[in-house]
Scaffold this active site. Sequence first.
Site, PDB file in Angstrom:
ATOM      1  NE  ARG A 186      10.205 -27.226 -32.794  1.00  0.00           N
ATOM      2  CZ  ARG A 186      10.392 -26.208 -31.970  1.00  0.00           C
ATOM      3  NH1 ARG A 186       9.742 -26.174 -30.832  1.00  0.00           N
ATOM      4  NH2 ARG A 186      11.229 -25.236 -32.259  1.00  0.00           N
ATOM      5  NE  ARG A 190       2.275 -21.105 -43.461  1.00  0.00           N
ATOM      6  CZ  ARG A 190       3.491 -20.674 -43.165  1.00  0.00           C
ATOM      7  NH1 ARG A 190       4.409 -20.550 -44.093  1.00  0.00           N
ATOM      8  NH2 ARG A 190       3.778 -20.338 -41.930  1.00  0.00           N
ATOM      9  NE  ARG A 264      18.458 -31.841 -31.482  1.00  0.00           N
ATOM     10  CZ  ARG A 264      18.818 -30.655 -31.966  1.00  0.00           C
ATOM     11  NH1 ARG A 264      20.016 -30.476 -32.464  1.00  0.00           N
ATOM     12  NH2 ARG A 264      17.981 -29.644 -31.967  1.00  0.00           N
ATOM     13  NE  ARG A 295      20.057 -24.491 -37.043  1.00  0.00           N
ATOM     14  CZ  ARG A 295      18.984 -24.444 -36.272  1.00  0.00           C
ATOM     15  NH1 ARG A 295      17.781 -24.616 -36.775  1.00  0.00           N
ATOM     16  NH2 ARG A 295      19.079 -24.220 -34.973  1.00  0.00           N
ATOM     17  CD  GLU A 318      23.000 -24.298 -35.369  1.00  0.00           C
ATOM     18  OE1 GLU A 318      22.156 -25.192 -35.170  1.00  0.00           O
ATOM     19  OE2 GLU A 318      22.783 -23.093 -35.147  1.00  0.00           O
ATOM     20  CE1 TYR A 366      12.891 -27.487 -29.703  1.00  0.00           C
ATOM     21  CE2 TYR A 366      12.164 -29.455 -30.853  1.00  0.00           C
ATOM     22  CZ  TYR A 366      12.873 -28.271 -30.835  1.00  0.00           C
ATOM     23  OH  TYR A 366      13.564 -27.898 -31.956  1.00  0.00           O
ATOM     24  CG  ASP A 368       9.700 -22.659 -29.666  1.00  0.00           C
ATOM     25  OD1 ASP A 368      10.744 -23.335 -29.728  1.00  0.00           O
ATOM     26  OD2 ASP A 368       8.810 -22.682 -30.540  1.00  0.00           O
TER      27      ASP A 368
HETATM   28  N1  UDP Z   1      13.123 -30.358 -39.745  1.00  0.00           N
HETATM   29  C1  UDP Z   1      13.463 -31.052 -40.889  1.00  0.00           C
HETATM   30  N2  UDP Z   1      14.076 -30.403 -41.917  1.00  0.00           N
HETATM   31  C2  UDP Z   1      14.394 -29.083 -41.838  1.00  0.00           C
HETATM   32  C3  UDP Z   1      14.035 -28.370 -40.674  1.00  0.00           C
HETATM   33  C4  UDP Z   1      13.413 -29.044 -39.636  1.00  0.00           C
HETATM   34  O1  UDP Z   1      13.218 -32.246 -40.985  1.00  0.00           O
HETATM   35  O2  UDP Z   1      14.974 -28.549 -42.802  1.00  0.00           O
HETATM   36  C5  UDP Z   1      12.473 -31.113 -38.653  1.00  0.00           C
HETATM   37  C6  UDP Z   1      13.478 -31.705 -37.694  1.00  0.00           C
HETATM   38  O3  UDP Z   1      12.996 -32.954 -37.238  1.00  0.00           O
HETATM   39  C7  UDP Z   1      13.496 -30.701 -36.575  1.00  0.00           C
HETATM   40  C8  UDP Z   1      12.041 -30.272 -36.523  1.00  0.00           C
HETATM   41  O4  UDP Z   1      11.650 -30.244 -37.883  1.00  0.00           O
HETATM   42  O5  UDP Z   1      13.914 -31.252 -35.374  1.00  0.00           O
HETATM   43  C9  UDP Z   1      11.824 -28.913 -35.864  1.00  0.00           C
HETATM   44  O6  UDP Z   1      12.618 -27.950 -36.514  1.00  0.00           O
HETATM   45  P1  UDP Z   1      12.975 -26.551 -35.868  1.00  0.00           P
HETATM   46  O7  UDP Z   1      13.449 -25.669 -36.941  1.00  0.00           O
HETATM   47  O8  UDP Z   1      11.820 -26.111 -35.049  1.00  0.00           O
HETATM   48  O9  UDP Z   1      14.201 -26.943 -34.923  1.00  0.00           O
HETATM   49  P2  UDP Z   1      15.087 -25.940 -34.015  1.00  0.00           P
HETATM   50  O10 UDP Z   1      15.406 -24.747 -34.852  1.00  0.00           O
HETATM   51  O11 UDP Z   1      14.271 -25.627 -32.792  1.00  0.00           O
HETATM   52  O12 UDP Z   1      16.309 -26.734 -33.705  1.00  0.00           O
END
Ligand code: UDP
Length: 411
Positions: A186, A190, A264, A295, A318, A366, A368
């Site tokens: 996901r 880059r 989860r 976060r 969170e 999962y 979006d």
């Molecule tokens: N992820 C990570 N570090 C970060 C952000 C995301 O390892 O700082 C990984 C983590 O496994 C997460 C996945 O990338 O479940 C997808 O992140 P996303 O931001 O899409 O999660 P959401 O916001 O949908 O909870």
Amino acid sequence: MLISGGPLDMLRHADMVIVGAGFYGATIAERAANEAGLKVVIIERRSHIGGNCFSEIDPATGIEVHRYGPHIFHTSNMAVWSYINRFTTFTGYVHRPFTVHRGEAFALPINLGTICQFYRRHLTPDEARALIAGQTAELGGREPTNLEEKAISLVGRPLYEAFIRGYTRKQWQTDPRELPASIISRLPVRYTFDNRYFADTFEGMPVDGYTAIFDRMLRHENIYVVLDADWFDLKSSIPAAIPTIYTGPIDRYFDYSEGRLGWRTTEFDRTVVPTGDFQGTAMMNYADEDVAYTRIVEYQHFHPGRDRPKDRSVIVYEYPRSAGQGDEPFYPIGAPSDRSLFRKYKERADKEPNIHFGGRLATYRYLDMHQTIGSALKDWDRMKTTIVQRGRTPATHLQTETVGRFDTLSP
Ligand code: UDP
């Protein structure tokens, strides 16, 4: 909310029953009412529409908060973008989160800027690629089979251990080697200094909030929304011949008879802080495992154009954890054991007469927001002929005297 008399009668005369008022259910309801003139009853367990996209105004600050975690709309699907724009306009918000690792803030997703900062040197795109390629040699050219291997194949072990391993363990409460590679796919990686989180053509925040979208989608004389009502309690009073769209958890539908799927959930700790700007950005991730939360979201930054207090701000910590009984399931974990369990439920679901399973919880995917809307639009196109041909009476205005109501919380 107790249902009797009129509303039950109305349920019996509906052309379609939809379980759940999130994006999947709302899209099908809107299409069924507007395109086919069907009488639709939505049964929603919670006291509001919008599912996990529900937004509300924080009373202490007047700032819009997403009750179930931050939602940023993004899509490259033109059909979905045109559809959603019937119900809202979008701001030009572009998501650029950061992550804190050992006291230092780095830009996400991992991009050339993150790589240069991490290795404390200026690297060109080719130099960075060569550096990471050298680190991925440990996989010996094998196809990655889980999240850890996939992440190492993308960014090498040092960056994986700094930014992904701890965060993922906290977020999923599962070893990254047990998680599907698709979760990490996901996130873009880059080799440019572009730090946009999403690579989609269209992105933004709904100008007057998420709840207002649902309000407009569902405000139709043929759509009746029953809040605070569990479909499982009402099921026996609804004629089995009425087509039903079920968007709740698939394991709950079958009363967990094959076992519980892994989900989860997240604890949200909302606090008003005595400063107009707590962190200078909407989303600050915390990559290290010794910080309990994943976060901090500071909601005012999603709408920089809006008026807001200068002396206070609302932030949300969170804390993800596995969902137990009674918790809200948010994300399907999708460990190998979950996937085989899901296949059993799916086989049974396919045999259920007159019921269609859709959305994140019912398909254990999962999805979006844009993917959920896209799949609802596609599913509606497939199902509409059959449903309309059932020859129900032409739509008439539904009686709404006792229960259904709309929660309008547009900022
Ligand atoms: N992820 C990570 N570090 C970060 C952000 C995301 O390892 O700082 C990984 C983590 O496994 C997460 C996945 O990338 O479940 C997808 O992140 P996303 O931001 O899409 O999660 P959401 O916001 O949908 O909870």
